[in-house]
Design a protein around this motif. Structure first.
Motif, PDB file in Angstrom:
ATOM      1  N   PHE A 197      34.415 105.201  51.033  1.00 57.63           N
ATOM      2  CA  PHE A 197      35.069 105.861  52.199  1.00 57.63           C
ATOM      3  C   PHE A 197      35.954 104.606  52.707  1.00 57.63           C
ATOM      4  N   ILE A 198      35.574 103.323  52.905  1.00 63.27           N
ATOM      5  CA  ILE A 198      35.847 102.247  53.977  1.00 63.27           C
ATOM      6  C   ILE A 198      37.135 102.637  52.836  1.00 63.27           C
ATOM      7  N   TYR A 199      37.246 101.718  52.068  1.00 66.89           N
ATOM      8  CA  TYR A 199      38.160 101.157  50.484  1.00 66.89           C
ATOM      9  C   TYR A 199      38.865 102.010  50.679  1.00 66.89           C
ATOM     10  N   LEU A 200      39.269 103.458  50.636  1.00 64.12           N
ATOM     11  CA  LEU A 200      39.704 104.760  50.578  1.00 64.12           C
ATOM     12  C   LEU A 200      40.618 104.446  51.652  1.00 64.12           C
ATOM     13  N   ASN A 201      39.974 104.247  52.306  1.00 64.98           N
ATOM     14  CA  ASN A 201      40.878 104.331  53.579  1.00 64.98           C
ATOM     15  C   ASN A 201      41.574 103.577  54.435  1.00 64.98           C
ATOM     16  N   ASN A 202      41.218 102.726  53.619  1.00 59.68           N
ATOM     17  CA  ASN A 202      42.309 101.323  53.897  1.00 59.68           C
ATOM     18  C   ASN A 202      43.609 101.064  52.851  1.00 59.68           C
ATOM     19  N   ILE A 203      43.480 102.082  52.023  1.00 52.54           N
ATOM     20  CA  ILE A 203      44.745 102.438  51.433  1.00 52.54           C
ATOM     21  C   ILE A 203      45.785 103.311  52.056  1.00 52.54           C
ATOM     22  N   LYS A 204      46.466 103.081  52.910  1.00 53.79           N
ATOM     23  CA  LYS A 204      47.146 103.850  53.510  1.00 53.79           C
ATOM     24  C   LYS A 204      48.514 104.440  52.650  1.00 53.79           C
ATOM     25  N   LEU A 205      48.765 106.086  52.416  1.00 51.52           N
ATOM     26  CA  LEU A 205      50.174 106.545  51.645  1.00 51.52           C
ATOM     27  C   LEU A 205      51.663 105.401  52.004  1.00 51.52           C
ATOM     28  N   SER A 206      51.597 105.241  53.487  1.00 52.37           N
ATOM     29  CA  SER A 206      52.488 105.017  53.816  1.00 52.37           C
ATOM     30  C   SER A 206      53.004 103.471  53.277  1.00 52.37           C
ATOM     31  N   MET A 207      51.739 102.472  53.012  1.00 57.29           N
ATOM     32  CA  MET A 207      51.905 101.112  52.560  1.00 57.29           C
ATOM     33  C   MET A 207      51.619 101.594  50.395  1.00 57.29           C
ATOM     34  N   VAL A 208      50.857 102.239  50.141  1.00 55.08           N
ATOM     35  CA  VAL A 208      51.300 102.552  48.791  1.00 55.08           C
ATOM     36  C   VAL A 208      53.138 102.520  48.319  1.00 55.08           C
ATOM     37  N   PHE A 209      53.561 103.657  49.105  1.00 58.94           N
ATOM     38  CA  PHE A 209      54.984 103.862  49.172  1.00 58.94           C
ATOM     39  C   PHE A 209      55.940 102.699  49.034  1.00 58.94           C
ATOM     40  N   ILE A 210      55.264 102.123  49.929  1.00 59.66           N
ATOM     41  CA  ILE A 210      56.118 100.964  50.204  1.00 59.66           C
ATOM     42  C   ILE A 210      56.690  99.961  49.244  1.00 59.66           C
ATOM     43  N   ILE A 211      55.003  99.799  48.861  1.00 59.17           N
ATOM     44  CA  ILE A 211      54.711  98.848  47.620  1.00 59.17           C
ATOM     45  C   ILE A 211      55.707  99.740  45.840  1.00 59.17           C
ATOM     46  N   PHE A 212      55.402 101.064  45.369  1.00 62.61           N
ATOM     47  CA  PHE A 212      55.907 101.825  45.082  1.00 62.61           C
ATOM     48  C   PHE A 212      57.601 101.543  44.723  1.00 62.61           C
ATOM     49  N   ILE A 213      58.139 101.672  45.882  1.00 64.63           N
ATOM     50  CA  ILE A 213      59.892 101.522  46.042  1.00 64.63           C
ATOM     51  C   ILE A 213      59.392 100.024  45.936  1.00 64.63           C
ATOM     52  N   GLY A 214      59.111  98.841  46.143  1.00 68.48           N
ATOM     53  CA  GLY A 214      59.499  97.576  45.561  1.00 68.48           C
ATOM     54  C   GLY A 214      59.219  97.214  44.110  1.00 68.48           C
ATOM     55  N   ALA A 215      58.804  97.719  43.659  1.00 68.02           N
ATOM     56  CA  ALA A 215      57.543  97.593  41.999  1.00 68.02           C
ATOM     57  C   ALA A 215      58.771  98.876  41.280  1.00 68.02           C
ATOM     58  N   PHE A 216      58.909  99.293  41.792  1.00 68.36           N
ATOM     59  CA  PHE A 216      59.716 100.145  40.359  1.00 68.36           C
ATOM     60  C   PHE A 216      61.093  99.834  40.109  1.00 68.36           C
ATOM     61  N   TYR A 217      61.828  99.974  40.860  1.00 70.02           N
ATOM     62  CA  TYR A 217      62.979  99.534  40.296  1.00 70.02           C
ATOM     63  C   TYR A 217      63.698  98.407  39.635  1.00 70.02           C
ATOM     64  N   PRO A 218      62.616  97.336  40.030  1.00 69.00           N
ATOM     65  CA  PRO A 218      62.577  96.114  38.569  1.00 69.00           C
ATOM     66  C   PRO A 218      62.305  96.634  36.959  1.00 69.00           C
ATOM     67  N   VAL A 219      61.026  97.284  37.482  1.00 69.38           N
ATOM     68  CA  VAL A 219      60.900  97.707  35.962  1.00 69.38           C
ATOM     69  C   VAL A 219      61.067  99.075  34.956  1.00 69.38           C
TER      70      VAL A 219
END
Lengths: 285, 256
Positions: free
Chosen positions: A144-166
């Motif tokens: 729980f501690i680890y999963l709770n640390n992975i916020k959807l909002s952060m994952v989204f921002i990182i997703f957007i950043g990585a998506f276009y170059p790939v």
């Protein structure tokens, strides 16, 4: 001279050249810090080194450097893996089928110029502070501690950043496959799936992997902005912003250096992989 | 008279440029190709030679007319018709032997069969020592030999060759021509060979098709009745060459 000795001395010379500028930089930093004499504006290299040399020590009651880096890595990997899983198949299809390219290109292109940070308000409205723990329904324990640390909002921002170059590199990797390769496979009796899996994908692989390397770099760079989002209580980006609010510039710099080192390390690993795997690509030029 | 293996009947191919202009690449082309023939097609550049070959291979479609193989119209590439391209077309990430075995891989043959066949064809082109090498480690001539082995390993009835030696230096080119004839005599395939070199055509062909240009059509069909190996110093060789060169010159000046 013994060839081994020659190789060694060549390597030593190379390492010396690489170290010149970092050393000059540190010396200038050292003298600047000494003359400014204010650790909030510029702490000395020794203070920062002290922090970096004990990476598992608890800092400003926020956990250690290593622990925070680990949490950040989890977040980046979550967003990055999602981006890669979506961008590679989409890019390959867009690269090969003109119709699919036309269908997606304008739409995807509209979002490309938007900096990942500009998504923050929208992302917060959508996801708030829900995390992977909310998604999976895990409510207690170490998981729980680890999963709770992975916020959807952060994952989204990182997703957007990585998506276009790939995506871009997958599209152009496939588009740039020499037509003769496809034609010659056809006359040898290749089916459409043979063309895809035995010609297009292997031919585009170097470009795709290169895009993945750039994407990981961008994802890592999006980290600090992602970790400034509400709901974040850990991570190397958060450590930096929190250290700033309590005027611990030495922790800020130690955090920045950690980000740089980890990013460079990931990049190097990718590069070694590329050089090993795609020797043919460098040599056909 | 035996049945032709390939029949080209009233073939025309028109392209549309981006401005909507119509370009006739090939018009009213007729040709019959018989089993075991070595046909060379010569013509000025841009006369539609490559287009013709791509249509026979099933890579392009005709605008009108019919191309058939053993009586069946050709609509897509098939294993019966192999092709060797001018540009190097080997897959750079595969070893030489895997490249040669590619057609058999597409045909879902087992790995041991694939390798056996590939080795025998590599031997035929004299490259068995390079089985584990990558294409970039080979010279241009060697790469084209591998491409020929790859096409033959698929056991096609007809082999199409689109200026396969065009990128090679003169000396390598002559060696390759000799080797190709040796392979052809051993395998007795039907070969359709496109070239812009008159010398190459006379050295190789049973029958030379001289193409007219703009639009491409058959200008002249010439039977070469010289015993092989052909001697370039033979006066008939020279006469034939100057005769064909004259025809080509007419075609080139016609455009201006």
């Amino acid at each position: 001279m013994n060839p081994w000795v020659r190789l060694m001395s060549k390597n030593v010379a190379n390492i010396c050249i690489m170290l010149i500028l970092p050393l000059v930089f540190i010396i200038i930093w050292f003298y600047l810090a000494k003359s400014i004499d204010n650790t909030v504006i510029l702490p000395s290299p020794a203070m920062v080194l002290q922090l970096l040399s004990h990476p598992s020590e608890n800092l400003i009651s926020m956990g250690s450097l290593t622990n925070n880096i680990f949490i950040s890595l989890l977040r980046v990997l979550a967003g990055y893996i999602l981006a890669v899983m979506l961008a590679i198949p989409l890019g390959i299809l867009m690269g090969y089928y003109a119709k699919i390219f036309q269908l997606f290109n304008t739409f995807v292109g509209l979002f490309r110029p938007i900096p990942p940070l500009a998504w923050v308000p929208l992302v917060l409205a959508w996801f708030g502070i829900s995390s992977f723990a909310t998604l999976t329904g895990v409510e207690r324990g170490i998981l729980f501690i680890y999963l709770n640390n992975i916020k959807l909002s952060m994952v989204f921002i990182i997703f957007i950043g990585a998506f276009y170059p790939v995506l871009t590199s997958a599209i152009y990797g496939v588009k740039n496959v020499k037509k003769t390769l496809i034609d010659s496979a056809r006359v040898l009796g290749a089916s459409e799936s043979d063309i895809f899996f035995k010609i297009l994908i292997p031919a585009a692989k170097p470009s795709i992997v290169n895009g993945m390397r750039i994407g990981l770099g961008v994802a890592w760079m999006c980290l600090v902005s992602a970790e400034m989002l509400p709901g974040s209580l850990s991570g190397i980006g958060y450590l930096i912003t929190h250290a700033y609010t309590i005027a611990r510039t030495d922790v800020v710099i130690a955090g920045m250096i950690s980000i740089g080192v980890v990013g460079a390390l990931m990049d190097t690993l990718f590069r070694i992989f590329e050089e090993k795997k795609f020797k043919w690509q460098r040599l056909i030029r | 008279m035996p049945e032709p293996i390939i029949t080209i009947n009233q073939l025309s191919k028109t392209y549309h440029t981006e401005r909507g202009k119509e370009i006739k690449a090939i018009e009213n082309f007729n040709l019959q190709i018989y089993v075991n023939n070595f046909i060379c097609i010569v013509g000025p550049s841009g006369c539609g030679k490559s287009t013709l070959l791509r249509i026979i291979a099933g890579l392009d479609s005709a605008s009108s007319g019919l191309v058939s193989f053993q009586g069946q119209p050709i609509s897509k590439p098939s294993r019966d018709i192999g092709m060797v391209f001018q540009e190097y077309s080997l897959l750079p990430w595969l070893t030489v032997i895997d490249n040669v075995a590619l057609g058999l891989e597409f045909a879902k043959q087992s790995r041991s069969v694939r390798l056996d066949v590939a080795v025998s064809f590599l031997k035929m082109v004299g490259l068995e020592d390079y089985a584990r090498a990558y294409p970039y480690e080979l010279s241009g001539g060697m790469q084209q030999r591998v491409a020929i082995a790859r096409a033959l390993a698929n056991n096609p009835q007809v082999l199409l060759m689109d200026e396969p030696f065009g990128a090679l230096d003169a000396h390598t080119r002559i060696l390759m021509q000799k080797e190709l004839l040796a392979i052809w005599e051993k395998n007795m395939k039907t070969i359709v060979f496109v070239t812009h070199s008159v010398d190459e055509a006379i050295y190789l062909a049973d029958t030379i098709i001289v193409m007219s240009s703009h639009p491409g059509g058959v200008k002249e069909v010439i039977k070469v009745n010289m015993a092989r190996p052909r001697d370039r110093a033979n006066p008939i060789y020279g006469q034939l060459a100057s005769q064909i060169l004259c025809m080509l010159e007419e075609e080139v000046t016609k455009v201006k």
